[in-house]
Design a protein around this motif. Structure first.
Motif, PDB file in Angstrom:
ATOM      1  N   ASN A 156      20.307   6.055   4.635  1.00 12.91           N
ATOM      2  CA  ASN A 156      20.983   7.245   5.252  1.00 12.91           C
ATOM      3  C   ASN A 156      21.818   7.237   6.617  1.00 12.91           C
ATOM      4  N   ASN A 157      21.919   8.492   7.872  1.00 15.90           N
ATOM      5  CA  ASN A 157      22.673   8.012   8.846  1.00 15.90           C
ATOM      6  C   ASN A 157      21.822   7.660   9.881  1.00 15.90           C
ATOM      7  N   GLN A 158      20.387   7.121   9.543  1.00 15.95           N
ATOM      8  CA  GLN A 158      19.603   7.423  10.683  1.00 15.95           C
ATOM      9  C   GLN A 158      19.277   5.697  10.982  1.00 15.95           C
ATOM     10  N   ASN A 159      20.346   5.107  10.088  1.00 17.46           N
ATOM     11  CA  ASN A 159      20.025   3.452  10.886  1.00 17.46           C
ATOM     12  C   ASN A 159      20.327   2.869  11.771  1.00 17.46           C
ATOM     13  N   THR A 160      20.593   3.563  12.985  1.00 15.45           N
ATOM     14  CA  THR A 160      20.638   3.782  14.321  1.00 15.45           C
ATOM     15  C   THR A 160      19.569   3.276  14.554  1.00 15.45           C
ATOM     16  N   LYS A 161      18.166   3.826  14.680  1.00  9.91           N
ATOM     17  CA  LYS A 161      16.830   3.599  14.619  1.00  9.91           C
ATOM     18  C   LYS A 161      16.275   2.550  14.387  1.00  9.91           C
ATOM     19  N   LEU A 232      15.711  -7.710   3.440  1.00  8.27           N
ATOM     20  CA  LEU A 232      14.616  -6.265   4.543  1.00  8.27           C
ATOM     21  C   LEU A 232      14.432  -6.909   5.226  1.00  8.27           C
ATOM     22  N   ILE A 233      12.924  -7.061   5.218  1.00  4.49           N
ATOM     23  CA  ILE A 233      12.232  -8.001   6.487  1.00  4.49           C
ATOM     24  C   ILE A 233      12.910  -8.820   7.716  1.00  4.49           C
ATOM     25  N   SER A 234      13.967  -9.665   7.417  1.00  2.48           N
ATOM     26  CA  SER A 234      14.323  -9.687   8.266  1.00  2.48           C
ATOM     27  C   SER A 234      15.341  -9.385   9.294  1.00  2.48           C
ATOM     28  N   ASN A 235      15.551  -7.974   8.943  1.00  4.45           N
ATOM     29  CA  ASN A 235      16.611  -6.880   9.161  1.00  4.45           C
ATOM     30  C   ASN A 235      15.224  -6.021  10.420  1.00  4.45           C
ATOM     31  N   LEU A 236      14.033  -6.520  10.145  1.00  2.00           N
ATOM     32  CA  LEU A 236      13.317  -5.457  10.717  1.00  2.00           C
ATOM     33  C   LEU A 236      13.268  -5.629  12.471  1.00  2.00           C
ATOM     34  N   ASP A 237      12.643  -4.467  13.375  1.00  3.58           N
ATOM     35  CA  ASP A 237      12.432  -4.968  14.220  1.00  3.58           C
ATOM     36  C   ASP A 237      11.122  -5.562  14.722  1.00  3.58           C
ATOM     37  N   VAL A 238       9.813  -4.879  13.966  1.00  5.71           N
ATOM     38  CA  VAL A 238       8.181  -5.310  14.130  1.00  5.71           C
ATOM     39  C   VAL A 238       8.043  -5.390  12.723  1.00  5.71           C
ATOM     40  N   MET A 239       6.759  -6.143  12.761  1.00  5.82           N
ATOM     41  CA  MET A 239       6.088  -5.866  11.367  1.00  5.82           C
ATOM     42  C   MET A 239       4.810  -5.824  11.459  1.00  5.82           C
ATOM     43  N   ILE A 240       4.675  -3.990  10.994  1.00 10.14           N
ATOM     44  CA  ILE A 240       2.300  -4.295  11.310  1.00 10.14           C
ATOM     45  C   ILE A 240       1.630  -4.401   9.631  1.00 10.14           C
ATOM     46  N   SER A 241       1.165  -5.726  10.012  1.00 15.31           N
ATOM     47  CA  SER A 241       0.243  -6.076   8.766  1.00 15.31           C
ATOM     48  C   SER A 241      -0.942  -6.443   9.369  1.00 15.31           C
ATOM     49  N   MET A 242      -1.792  -6.696   8.643  1.00 14.98           N
ATOM     50  CA  MET A 242      -3.184  -6.687   8.479  1.00 14.98           C
ATOM     51  C   MET A 242      -3.269  -8.740   8.657  1.00 14.98           C
TER      52      MET A 242
END
Length: 326
Positions: A156-161, A232-242
């Protein structure tokens, strides 16, 4: 999946160093999207259930591969199937990965606790043995992909976060951070960031509970195909993973990865590609001196089963904040 994903940055470096080199990757059809951004790389999908099953199937496979007029084989797996294929490729240059089994055994036994050669470098060494020396020091990564419209609507309108991916599952529970503590992590991070939860289709219900009652937490497990998930993953700022495949998927796309470890350890060589050591969050070695208890997470004393839970949620949220603010 993680082993396959770890080959991608190595092949990327190889094709950059040798732009005229043609590569054919033999892998399961499900993994084909991993290699979509690599130039001069084609995927040959193996059918282990029917066409290429058993020794006769592997013989048929070897003839199909020979028809491609390949000059050499880089075996990055070194298992029984590839050993059999090696016999059928008699006369061809065929180099196999040194998995460092004795070194890893010493690490697990506590005889030699120090960082081992990374799996990425072990892959690169196979190509070096074939005459293709390469460096992994200055990697390049594909650009961010266009997102599916369905995902954009959910934001929605939260894509600036800033966007955080969380992949809380692993092959063995001994490598997983407890879900109740992950909920604490999510409760803190959702106040400032958009969170996407990753997992298999079977994990969808469990992840729904983590995403309940929050517009800032989006469960994408089982919602999209692999190509869309990679977008989608390519657009992340960080991934938290095991210590799992999702860490390597994000790393191969150039995304920052914070990895949470249980009974395994980054010293075994399976840390995410091109990430600072400080991005690995491990249990306190002073409190758990037997770590790592295994390379893959399948062996551990009973009192170490939930060792990942000794990591406090605050450690994770503070690390995330520091990485995103860096």
């Amino acid at each position: 999946m993680g082993d396959v994903a770890m080959t991608v940055p190595v092949l990327q470096a190889l094709t950059q160093h040798y732009p005229d080199l043609k590569l054919t990757v033999l892998t399961r059809p499900f993994f084909a999207p991993f290699f979509r951004d690599l130039k001069n790389v084609e995927v040959f999908a193996i059918d282990l259930n029917k066409q290429h099953k058993g020794i006769f199937g592997l013989y048929k496979l070897s003839n199909q591969l020979k028809a491609l007029q390949i000059d050499a084989v880089a075996d990055l797996h070194n298992v029984l199937r590839t050993k059999i294929l090696k016999l059928f490729f008699f006369g061809k240059k065929f180099k196999q990965i040194d998995k460092g089994r004795s070194e890893k055994k010493a690490l697990v036994n506590g005889q030699n606790f120090h960082p081992l050669k990374s799996t990425h470098q072990r892959y690169a060494d196979v190509f070096k043995a074939l005459g293709f020396k390469l460096s992994l020091d200055s990697p390049s990564f594909p650009s961010k992909k266009t997102l599916p419209e369905a995902i954009l609507k959910k934001v929605n309108n939260q894509n600036t976060k800033q966007w955080i991916g969380i992949a809380p599952f692993a092959q063995y529970t001994s490598k997983m951070y407890p879900l109740d503590q992950m909920q604490e992590v999510i409760n803190v991070l959702q106040k400032h960031y958009i969170i996407f939860l990753f997992g298999g289709k079977a994990d969808q219900a469990k992840l729904d509970s983590l995403a309940a009652n929050s517009d800032a937490v989006i469960n994408v497990a089982g919602q999209y195909n692999l190509n869309q998930e990679l977008d989608l993953i390519s657009n992340l700022d960080v991934m938290i993973s095991m210590d799992s495949g999702n860490a390597h998927l994000a790393a191969m796309l150039g995304v920052k990865v914070i990895t949470i470890w249980g009974v395994t350890h980054p010293y075994a060589g399976f840390a995410a590609f091109n990430q600072p050591k400080s991005y690995n969050i491990t249990p306190d070695k002073m409190l758990y001196p037997k770590l790592p208890t295994s390379i893959y997470g399948n062996k551990y004393p009973e009192d170490y089963k939930n060792v990942a839970g000794s990591i406090q949620p605050k450690q994770i949220t503070e690390k995330v904040t520091a990485v995103l603010n860096a």
